[in-house]
Design a protein around this motif. Structure first.
Motif, PDB file in Angstrom:
ATOM      1  N   VAL A 172       0.817  -1.218  -0.119  1.00 41.97           N
ATOM      2  CA  VAL A 172       0.018   0.052  -0.170  1.00 41.97           C
ATOM      3  C   VAL A 172       0.756   1.325  -0.089  1.00 41.97           C
ATOM      4  CG1 VAL A 172      -1.734   1.273   1.352  1.00 41.97           C
ATOM      5  CG2 VAL A 172      -1.936  -1.281   1.229  1.00 41.97           C
ATOM      6  N   LEU A 173       1.964   0.980   0.859  1.00 44.31           N
ATOM      7  CA  LEU A 173       2.781   2.286   0.890  1.00 44.31           C
ATOM      8  C   LEU A 173       3.445   2.583  -0.330  1.00 44.31           C
ATOM      9  CD1 LEU A 173       4.298   1.934   4.239  1.00 44.31           C
ATOM     10  CD2 LEU A 173       2.726   4.101   3.742  1.00 44.31           C
ATOM     11  N   HIS A 174       4.003   1.550  -1.019  1.00 48.96           N
ATOM     12  CA  HIS A 174       4.737   1.602  -2.298  1.00 48.96           C
ATOM     13  C   HIS A 174       4.020   2.307  -3.495  1.00 48.96           C
ATOM     14  CE1 HIS A 174       7.571  -1.082  -5.374  1.00 48.96           C
ATOM     15  NE2 HIS A 174       7.560   0.210  -5.448  1.00 48.96           N
ATOM     16  N   ASN A 175       2.611   1.703  -3.620  1.00 46.00           N
ATOM     17  CA  ASN A 175       1.878   2.119  -4.524  1.00 46.00           C
ATOM     18  C   ASN A 175       1.275   3.493  -4.323  1.00 46.00           C
ATOM     19  OD1 ASN A 175      -1.640   1.821  -4.904  1.00 46.00           O
ATOM     20  ND2 ASN A 175      -0.136   1.725  -6.559  1.00 46.00           N
ATOM     21  N   GLY A 176       1.140   4.011  -2.844  1.00 46.49           N
ATOM     22  CA  GLY A 176       0.602   5.323  -2.712  1.00 46.49           C
ATOM     23  C   GLY A 176       1.844   6.161  -2.949  1.00 46.49           C
ATOM     24  N   PHE A 177       3.017   5.874  -2.604  1.00 46.57           N
ATOM     25  CA  PHE A 177       4.042   7.003  -3.045  1.00 46.57           C
ATOM     26  C   PHE A 177       4.489   6.861  -4.490  1.00 46.57           C
ATOM     27  CE2 PHE A 177       5.491   6.441   1.579  1.00 46.57           C
ATOM     28  CZ  PHE A 177       5.682   7.678   1.768  1.00 46.57           C
ATOM     29  N   GLY A 178       4.206   5.774  -5.084  1.00 43.95           N
ATOM     30  CA  GLY A 178       4.440   5.920  -6.570  1.00 43.95           C
ATOM     31  C   GLY A 178       3.300   6.772  -6.870  1.00 43.95           C
ATOM     32  N   PHE A 179       1.938   6.829  -6.746  1.00 48.70           N
ATOM     33  CA  PHE A 179       1.009   7.774  -7.238  1.00 48.70           C
ATOM     34  C   PHE A 179       1.277   9.253  -7.014  1.00 48.70           C
ATOM     35  CE2 PHE A 179      -2.497   4.433  -6.858  1.00 48.70           C
ATOM     36  CZ  PHE A 179      -2.382   3.981  -8.015  1.00 48.70           C
ATOM     37  N   LEU A 180       1.814   9.337  -5.804  1.00 50.35           N
ATOM     38  CA  LEU A 180       2.176  10.845  -5.082  1.00 50.35           C
ATOM     39  C   LEU A 180       3.290  11.414  -5.884  1.00 50.35           C
ATOM     40  CD1 LEU A 180       1.103  12.821  -2.652  1.00 50.35           C
ATOM     41  CD2 LEU A 180       2.992  11.736  -1.656  1.00 50.35           C
ATOM     42  N   LEU A 181       4.436  10.568  -5.816  1.00 49.42           N
ATOM     43  CA  LEU A 181       5.503  11.263  -6.680  1.00 49.42           C
ATOM     44  C   LEU A 181       5.476  11.248  -7.949  1.00 49.42           C
ATOM     45  CD1 LEU A 181       8.362   9.046  -4.422  1.00 49.42           C
ATOM     46  CD2 LEU A 181       7.445  11.753  -4.120  1.00 49.42           C
ATOM     47  N   GLY A 182       4.629  10.549  -8.719  1.00 47.96           N
ATOM     48  CA  GLY A 182       4.390  10.494 -10.002  1.00 47.96           C
ATOM     49  C   GLY A 182       3.897  11.999 -10.256  1.00 47.96           C
ATOM     50  N   TYR A 183       2.757  12.123  -9.463  1.00 49.66           N
ATOM     51  CA  TYR A 183       1.911  13.255  -9.818  1.00 49.66           C
ATOM     52  C   TYR A 183       2.861  14.488  -9.360  1.00 49.66           C
ATOM     53  CZ  TYR A 183      -1.704  16.852  -9.286  1.00 49.66           C
ATOM     54  OH  TYR A 183      -2.718  18.082  -9.603  1.00 49.66           O
ATOM     55  N   PHE A 184       3.735  14.511  -8.664  1.00 50.23           N
ATOM     56  CA  PHE A 184       4.406  15.818  -8.030  1.00 50.23           C
ATOM     57  C   PHE A 184       5.618  15.882  -9.021  1.00 50.23           C
ATOM     58  CE2 PHE A 184       1.721  15.823  -4.403  1.00 50.23           C
ATOM     59  CZ  PHE A 184       1.546  17.095  -4.372  1.00 50.23           C
ATOM     60  N   THR A 185       5.994  14.802  -9.718  1.00 49.81           N
ATOM     61  CA  THR A 185       7.139  14.815 -10.624  1.00 49.81           C
ATOM     62  C   THR A 185       6.327  15.869 -11.972  1.00 49.81           C
ATOM     63  OG1 THR A 185       7.971  12.885 -10.091  1.00 49.81           O
ATOM     64  CG2 THR A 185       8.712  13.891 -12.335  1.00 49.81           C
ATOM     65  N   GLY A 186       5.152  15.476 -12.322  1.00 44.94           N
ATOM     66  CA  GLY A 186       4.696  16.280 -13.113  1.00 44.94           C
ATOM     67  C   GLY A 186       4.454  17.753 -12.931  1.00 44.94           C
ATOM     68  N   PHE A 198       7.654  19.634 -13.134  1.00 49.89           N
ATOM     69  CA  PHE A 198       8.203  19.870 -14.551  1.00 49.89           C
ATOM     70  C   PHE A 198       6.747  20.670 -15.302  1.00 49.89           C
ATOM     71  CE2 PHE A 198      11.161  16.780 -13.512  1.00 49.89           C
ATOM     72  CZ  PHE A 198      12.355  17.173 -14.341  1.00 49.89           C
ATOM     73  N   ARG A 199       5.945  21.327 -14.436  1.00 43.25           N
ATOM     74  CA  ARG A 199       4.949  22.246 -14.746  1.00 43.25           C
ATOM     75  C   ARG A 199       4.000  21.756 -16.228  1.00 43.25           C
ATOM     76  NH1 ARG A 199       5.407  27.340 -12.859  1.00 43.25           N
ATOM     77  NH2 ARG A 199       4.158  28.212 -14.631  1.00 43.25           N
ATOM     78  N   LEU A 200       3.926  20.309 -16.038  1.00 46.22           N
ATOM     79  CA  LEU A 200       2.965  19.643 -16.949  1.00 46.22           C
ATOM     80  C   LEU A 200       1.371  20.208 -16.684  1.00 46.22           C
ATOM     81  CD1 LEU A 200       4.264  16.116 -17.165  1.00 46.22           C
ATOM     82  CD2 LEU A 200       4.797  18.157 -18.372  1.00 46.22           C
ATOM     83  N   PRO A 201       0.732  20.192 -17.474  1.00 41.28           N
ATOM     84  CA  PRO A 201      -0.919  20.300 -17.587  1.00 41.28           C
ATOM     85  C   PRO A 201      -1.463  19.212 -16.649  1.00 41.28           C
ATOM     86  CG  PRO A 201      -0.192  20.615 -19.820  1.00 41.28           C
ATOM     87  CD  PRO A 201       0.900  19.970 -18.952  1.00 41.28           C
ATOM     88  N   LEU A 202      -2.593  19.461 -15.867  1.00 37.88           N
ATOM     89  CA  LEU A 202      -3.346  18.497 -15.129  1.00 37.88           C
ATOM     90  C   LEU A 202      -3.514  17.442 -15.638  1.00 37.88           C
ATOM     91  CD1 LEU A 202      -4.655  18.083 -12.245  1.00 37.88           C
ATOM     92  CD2 LEU A 202      -6.609  18.732 -13.490  1.00 37.88           C
ATOM     93  N   ALA A 203      -4.043  17.054 -16.978  1.00 31.90           N
ATOM     94  CA  ALA A 203      -4.304  15.865 -17.616  1.00 31.90           C
ATOM     95  C   ALA A 203      -2.956  15.109 -17.507  1.00 31.90           C
ATOM     96  CB  ALA A 203      -4.735  15.878 -18.989  1.00 31.90           C
ATOM     97  N   GLN A 204      -1.715  15.676 -17.994  1.00 27.24           N
ATOM     98  CA  GLN A 204      -0.565  14.910 -17.884  1.00 27.24           C
ATOM     99  C   GLN A 204      -0.025  14.594 -16.680  1.00 27.24           C
ATOM    100  OE1 GLN A 204       2.189  16.946 -20.737  1.00 27.24           O
ATOM    101  NE2 GLN A 204       0.553  16.203 -22.383  1.00 27.24           N
ATOM    102  N   ARG A 205      -0.270  15.251 -15.781  1.00 29.17           N
ATOM    103  CA  ARG A 205       0.076  14.720 -14.202  1.00 29.17           C
ATOM    104  C   ARG A 205      -0.578  13.595 -13.686  1.00 29.17           C
ATOM    105  NH1 ARG A 205      -0.633  20.549 -13.256  1.00 29.17           N
ATOM    106  NH2 ARG A 205      -2.272  20.325 -11.615  1.00 29.17           N
ATOM    107  N   LYS A 206      -2.067  13.586 -14.029  1.00 28.42           N
ATOM    108  CA  LYS A 206      -2.821  12.256 -14.032  1.00 28.42           C
ATOM    109  C   LYS A 206      -2.181  11.275 -14.384  1.00 28.42           C
ATOM    110  CE  LYS A 206      -7.266  14.850 -13.808  1.00 28.42           C
ATOM    111  NZ  LYS A 206      -8.450  15.144 -14.579  1.00 28.42           N
ATOM    112  N   SER A 207      -1.784  11.461 -15.717  1.00 32.93           N
ATOM    113  CA  SER A 207      -1.000  10.162 -16.563  1.00 32.93           C
ATOM    114  C   SER A 207       0.099   9.555 -16.034  1.00 32.93           C
ATOM    115  CB  SER A 207      -0.666  10.523 -17.882  1.00 32.93           C
ATOM    116  OG  SER A 207      -1.754  11.029 -18.509  1.00 32.93           O
ATOM    117  N   LEU A 208       1.016  10.725 -15.389  1.00 28.15           N
ATOM    118  CA  LEU A 208       2.338  10.255 -14.760  1.00 28.15           C
ATOM    119  C   LEU A 208       2.051   9.679 -13.476  1.00 28.15           C
ATOM    120  CD1 LEU A 208       3.980  11.814 -16.723  1.00 28.15           C
ATOM    121  CD2 LEU A 208       5.304  12.758 -15.166  1.00 28.15           C
TER     122      LEU A 208
END
Length: 313
Positions: free
Chosen positions: A230-244, A247-257
């Protein structure tokens, strides 16, 4: 054929429930599902063949249009998930077999269901498909290299053996699927309509086989492994979103990341762990398969409600 396609869509839309149901059944009736262990690798090959049937040249157009964004997603995926896995193993002082299993699932390419979740979340589907395809094609090289780098302190890891396994169960079936698509042309469309059913059945049987083979150890360490998953998956979602976001990606692409980074090809993880380590090492992948389909569905529902302000990065 239309009824079968409708059934396929229904099963695909309720994927998480089927995985959860059969994981529970395998836990309480392990003897019924243990014989499936020999079919784990062929079943994964069937899933990858199906992926090859659905891949199109247009799916890679996003690489040409937005190469740096695809590259960002691929790098984020192969840095964040293996890195978080290694840190969690250190933090929880996991036993060797479980630690290798956690790292193994962290080093796998993006999960196929991430594309569906991105579509449901109103993310950038083209970017999602491109990231999933590129991480899968790079997996024969990067996955064994990362496992060897991060997991060797717990158990011996053979880069060559993992490399050849991934070639056989990932790259070869995808190439055969692409060839079949080219040769059969429009006739493939009828097969594609029932692919969700075939893929769900294959993944469900893989998870059930892994759970049945390790039922006693899951009863002993299941809560700890589930907490790590659960922690692994959760941090993946969180860090993927904040990576986007960084790098100032639009919201739709932050969701994808977020979804591409956080969701793994856990079927591949289970197959590799069963073939090269032990049934216990496959448990994190099996539990990840159950959990990330539930968490991905919940996250995509929340993402869908987010206001996409074009003036915000």
């Amino acid at each position: 054929m239309r009824a079968l396609a409708a059934l396929s869509r229904f099963v695909g839309n309720t994927f998480a429930y089927w995985v959860l149901l059969f994981a529970v059944l395998a836990f309480f009736l392990p003897e019924l599902f243990k014989p499936l262990s020999v079919a784990i690798v062929p079943l994964l090959g069937v899933v990858m063949f199906g992926m090859g049937l659905t891949l199109k040249v247009d799916d890679f157009a996003a690489v040409a249009r937005q190469p740096w964004r695809v590259l960002l997603g691929v790098v984020a995926h192969f840095v964040i998930m293996p890195g978080v896995a290694w840190l969690l193993c250190q933090l929880f002082h996991l036993p060797a077999e479980i630690a290798v299993g956690v790292i193994l699932v962290g080093c796998c390419p993006s999960g196929t269901s991430s594309n569906v979740m991105t579509w449901l979340a109103r993310g950038d589907l083209a970017l999602s498909v491109a990231i999933a395809a590129v991480t899968t094609l790079l997996a024969p090289l990067l996955t064994p290299a990362l496992i060897w780098l991060l997991a060797s302190e717990w158990l011996p890891v053979s880069f060559a053996a993992l490399f050849w396994s991934i070639l056989q169960v990932v790259l070869l079936p995808i190439v055969l699927g692409l060839i079949a698509q080219r040769v059969l042309g429009e006739r493939v469309r009828h097969v594609v309509d029932v692919l969700p059913l075939i893929s769900v059945v294959s993944i469900v049987l893989i998870v059930a086989a892994v759970v049945a083979a390790s039922q006693a150890r899951i009863a002993e360490s299941g809560l700890l492994i589930m907490a790590v998953v659960v922690l692994h998956n959760g941090f993946g979602f969180l860090l993927g979103y904040f990576t986007g976001k960084a790098f100032r990606l639009p919201l739709a692409q932050r969701k994808s990341l977020a979804l591409e980074v956080g969701m793994q090809n856990s079927g591949l993880g289970a197959a590799l762990a069963s073939a090269h380590f032990s049934p216990l090492a496959a448990v994190p992948s099996a539990l990840f398969s159950v959990w990330h389909n539930i968490s991905g569905a919940l996250l995509s529902t929340w993402f869908r409600r987010m206001r996409d302000d074009a003036n915000q990065p």
